[in-house]
Scaffold this active site. Structure first.
Site, PDB file in Angstrom:
ATOM      1  N   GLY A 291       0.815  -1.345  -0.053  1.00 34.66           N
ATOM      2  CA  GLY A 291       0.208   0.031  -0.186  1.00 34.66           C
ATOM      3  C   GLY A 291       0.677   1.398   0.093  1.00 34.66           C
ATOM      4  O   GLY A 291       2.081   1.357  -0.235  1.00 34.66           O
ATOM      5  N   SER A 292       0.615   1.770   1.010  1.00 30.72           N
ATOM      6  CA  SER A 292       1.346   3.807   0.649  1.00 30.72           C
ATOM      7  C   SER A 292       1.984   3.909   1.276  1.00 30.72           C
ATOM      8  O   SER A 292       3.375   4.558   0.411  1.00 30.72           O
ATOM      9  CB  SER A 292       0.095   4.616   0.976  1.00 30.72           C
ATOM     10  OG  SER A 292      -1.012   4.825   0.562  1.00 30.72           O
ATOM     11  N   THR A 293       2.805   2.984   1.474  1.00 26.62           N
ATOM     12  CA  THR A 293       3.972   2.725   2.536  1.00 26.62           C
ATOM     13  C   THR A 293       5.280   3.104   1.115  1.00 26.62           C
ATOM     14  O   THR A 293       6.444   3.017   0.947  1.00 26.62           O
ATOM     15  CB  THR A 293       4.352   1.967   3.378  1.00 26.62           C
ATOM     16  OG1 THR A 293       4.072   0.223   3.072  1.00 26.62           O
ATOM     17  CG2 THR A 293       3.808   2.523   4.273  1.00 26.62           C
TER      18      THR A 293
END
Length: 711
Positions: A291-293
């Protein structure tokens, strides 16, 4: 005359035959004695003696400061020499006494001590009190030998790193198996003599060759930091009730792992009592879509290549078209609108990162993907490391590049992700993750030092510093506010990823919330990755993982005696002092507003009522000064009518999100279909009685529309 000649001939023939036979026998004797003698002597020795291996004492596993995490303690193991037991003619009496002390079945003991074998184990690693009692009996034919038994004095601390050793002193998991040859040493033997029938010769020669103890190893793990991490994970397991959780703390300048822990945990002293799945260290063995990491990797490559600048402007309408397909922003209902790249990072805006990823292009994107080490093992010193799964470059299309840019499509391991982020925090230098720093012999003499290993430089130092400054604003102003640490400059990135369903597709009810960050950003001492898998209720990384990061890093930096770096006036200027959200339920709006203003918190009011019926964040949550609290109000009862509350907007929410919101406002929920909410009844904003039912119609998300779970 002829008979005499015949007799002489016969004598001559007999003589020659005898001499020939004697010559042949002499040759055979020479062959056996001088040529085959040593081999036959060894065979005879092997036929007379039986060796019973005695394991050496395994070396100690220490933490970085020399505190023992795994040791070997001497225990007594009892064995029988059946020939001696039978000769004493007290088989039943001996079996009865042994069974009483060791708690074994008497018939089983009798069977063991009367076997037609030269040597048989009765019980190994006998507890001290029982061993003393059995020794005191001095039973004929019953002997003992000291054997090392592995013991973990800290219990479950660092269990997924240490692993465990079996009854035969062999490493079975973790560091114990990776460094088994170094830790094991050289085994000794008990030599027992027996006759041609394979029976023990009573009072014959018994020779004991002592074992040589193994070398000890010193880990990079710091026991205190490990304890801090495990304390916070235990609290998260209790608070969020996830399926599992984990965290890694790394020194970005050396690649040395300071702490690594996963939950659920196990007790290595009793590892057999746990299911084998609990032994698995998912931080190195399981791949997931981060995801966004992962947007930190996208940003690093784009900034380094110059395809984006911090001041570049973008516009987010809530989605972005990639060919015929649509990628939605996680905040699709309330798009971010016009924003700079820095603001896009703060907001974790998907259209911004899709645009940036497409600007990079496939060749450049994959160059940085490979450069940061994705798609292959990091070669950390633990068994079972996975390589992750990447979309093959030759098959990647624009939509693949778009989804990869926001942390979907590719599956990575947590150790790969934190190693890449450590490179971003280390002037662009990728370091090999390291768990062992020294090997010493049993007397403490240094055998080998394992130095930090540089792999390659992926981005420039200038890009590294630029990105860290941007990530600092994510914590001070963006989605990572819950990771803010008073007194230290922290930067990082939140992540909320939908879990992949076996067989394909994404779950609409289970998510992985994560936070990955660094502190201090101007002189990085630690990088930390926190993963919370399938938490109950709230699942956003900024809510479930960022607070864990905050507590781990705060206590770790204090332990490392890193001085406070942020000036008091800067703290006041940035309004970053954290406050605890009070319970406002039941208060008049004016009273609630006053309470929040005193705490320097902002508020939004949903509904036309005069009293607070529900709030977000929940009471007890921490917010930085200037944070926002949402208040839901009700209309007071009038002429016998029940109190009412404004209907929330559930459009676009999955089932878990809808249930959470409806439960908070004391409504009932009726669900039709599955997927995400496409319409609802009553409509958002209407005032309905508390306890009423909201009906939602749900449909699976279109295959041409990608809806990331969150920031």
């Amino acid at each position: 005359m002829s008979s005499t000649v015949t007799i002489r001939k016969r004598i001559g023939i007999i003589f020659l035959g005898s001499m020939s036979l004697l010559f042949i026998l002499s040759l055979r004797l020479i062959w056996v004695q001088f040529i085959m003698g040593q081999e036959l002597q060894q065979k005879a020795f092997d036929a007379r003696f039986r060796n019973v291996e005695v394991k050496a004492k395994r070396g100690v596993i220490y933490d970085a400061k020399g505190k023992p995490l795994a040791i070997s303690v001497s225990t007594d193991s009892f064995y029988a020499i059946p020939a001696q037991v039978r000769k004493a003619n007290k088989v039943d009496e001996t079996a009865a006494k042994i069974s009483q002390i060791l708690g074994m079945d008497q018939a089983k003991v009798k069977e063991l001590i009367t076997k037609r074998q030269a040597f048989v184990w009765i019980q190994r690693h006998v507890p001290d009190e029982k061993a003393k009692a059995l020794k005191a009996l001095n039973l004929e034919g019953i002997n003992f030998v000291e054997e090392p038994e592995r013991f973990y004095p800290k219990g479950p601390l660092a269990a997924h790193v240490l692993g465990f050793a079996g009854i035969d002193n062999q490493g079975l998991n973790g560091i114990e198996i990776t460094y088994d040859k170094i830790l094991s040493g050289m085994p000794g033997t008990i030599m027992v003599e027996y006759d041609a029938k394979g029976q023990e010769i009573p009072d014959a020669l018994h020779k004991y060759v002592p074992p040589q103890d193994g070398n000890s190893i010193y880990l990079t793990i710091d026991e205190t930091i490990q304890y801090i991490v495990e304390r916070e994970l235990d609290a998260t397991m209790k608070l969020r009730n996830p399926k599992r959780a984990g965290a890694i703390v790394m020194d970005p300048k050396t690649g040395r792992i300071l702490a690594m822990a996963a939950r659920p945990a196990f007790e290595p002293n009793k590892y057999k009592e746990y299911d084998a799945s609990v032994w698995r260290n998912f931080l190195i063995s399981d791949a997931y879509e981060p995801g966004s990491t992962f947007k930190t990797v996208t940003a690093a490559g784009a900034l380094d290549e110059g395809v984006v600048k911090p001041t570049d402007r973008f516009y987010d309408p809530g989605f972005i078209k990639v060919g015929k397909e649509t990628v939605n922003c996680w905040r699709r209902g309330r798009p971010h609108g016009s924003q700079s790249f820095v603001e896009g990072v703060q907001n974790s805006c998907n259209p911004v990162f899709v645009t940036v990823g497409l600007r990079e292009g496939k060749d450049v994107f994959y160059r940085y993907l490979y450069g940061f080490g994705f798609g292959k093992k990091t070669n950390i010193e633990l068994p079972g490391e996975a390589t992750g799964i990447l979309v093959p470059k030759e098959r990647a299309k624009d939509i693949d590049l778009a989804t990869m840019s926001i942390g979907q499509a590719n599956a990575v391991t947590p150790i790969q992700l934190i190693t890449a982020f450590a490179a971003i925090s280390n002037d662009g230098w990728l370091m090999k993750p390291q768990l062992v720093k020294e090997i010493r012999d049993k007397d403490g003499n240094l055998v080998k030092t394992i130095e930090p290993e540089k792999v390659r430089q992926v981005i420039s130092p200038e890009t590294s510093r630029m990105l860290l400054e941007i990530l600092e604003t994510v914590v001070s102003q963006g989605t990572g506010k819950n990771a803010y640490i008073e007194g230290y400059r922290a930067g990082g990135k939140t992540g909320t990823a939908q879990k992949i369903i076996p067989g394909g597709g994404y779950s609409s009810t289970e998510f992985i919330g994560s936070f990955m960050g660094v502190a201090p950003v101007n002189d990085p001492r630690v990088v930390v990755l926190v993963i919370v898998d399938s938490p109950q209720g709230i699942y956003y990384g900024g809510q479930v993982a960022a607070p864990v990061f905050k507590n781990i890093v705060r206590d770790t930096l204090r332990y490392l005696q890193v001085p406070v770096q942020v000036e008091p006036e800067k703290l006041t200027q940035n309004n970053q002092k954290t406050v605890r959200v009070p319970n406002l339920t039941g208060m008049e709006i004016k009273e609630a507003r006053n309470s929040l203003e005193k705490l320097k918190l902002k508020l939004d009011i949903y509904g036309d009522g005069t009293k607070v019926k529900a709030q977000l964040p929940l009471p007890g949550s921490e917010l930085p000064e200037g944070g926002k609290v949402i208040l839901y109000t009700s209309v007071p009862a009038h002429q016998g009518q029940p109190e009412t509350v404004a209907v929330p907007d559930l459009t676009g929410k999955n089932l878990a999100e809808a249930k959470e919101i409806v439960k908070l406002l004391n409504f009932n929920l009726e669900v039709q279909g599955s997927g995400v909410v496409i319409r609802q009844e009553p409509e958002p904003g209407m005032q309905i009685a508390i306890g009423s039912t909201i009906t939602v119609v749900m449909e699976p998300q279109s295959q041409t529309t990608i809806v990331p779970a969150g920031p």
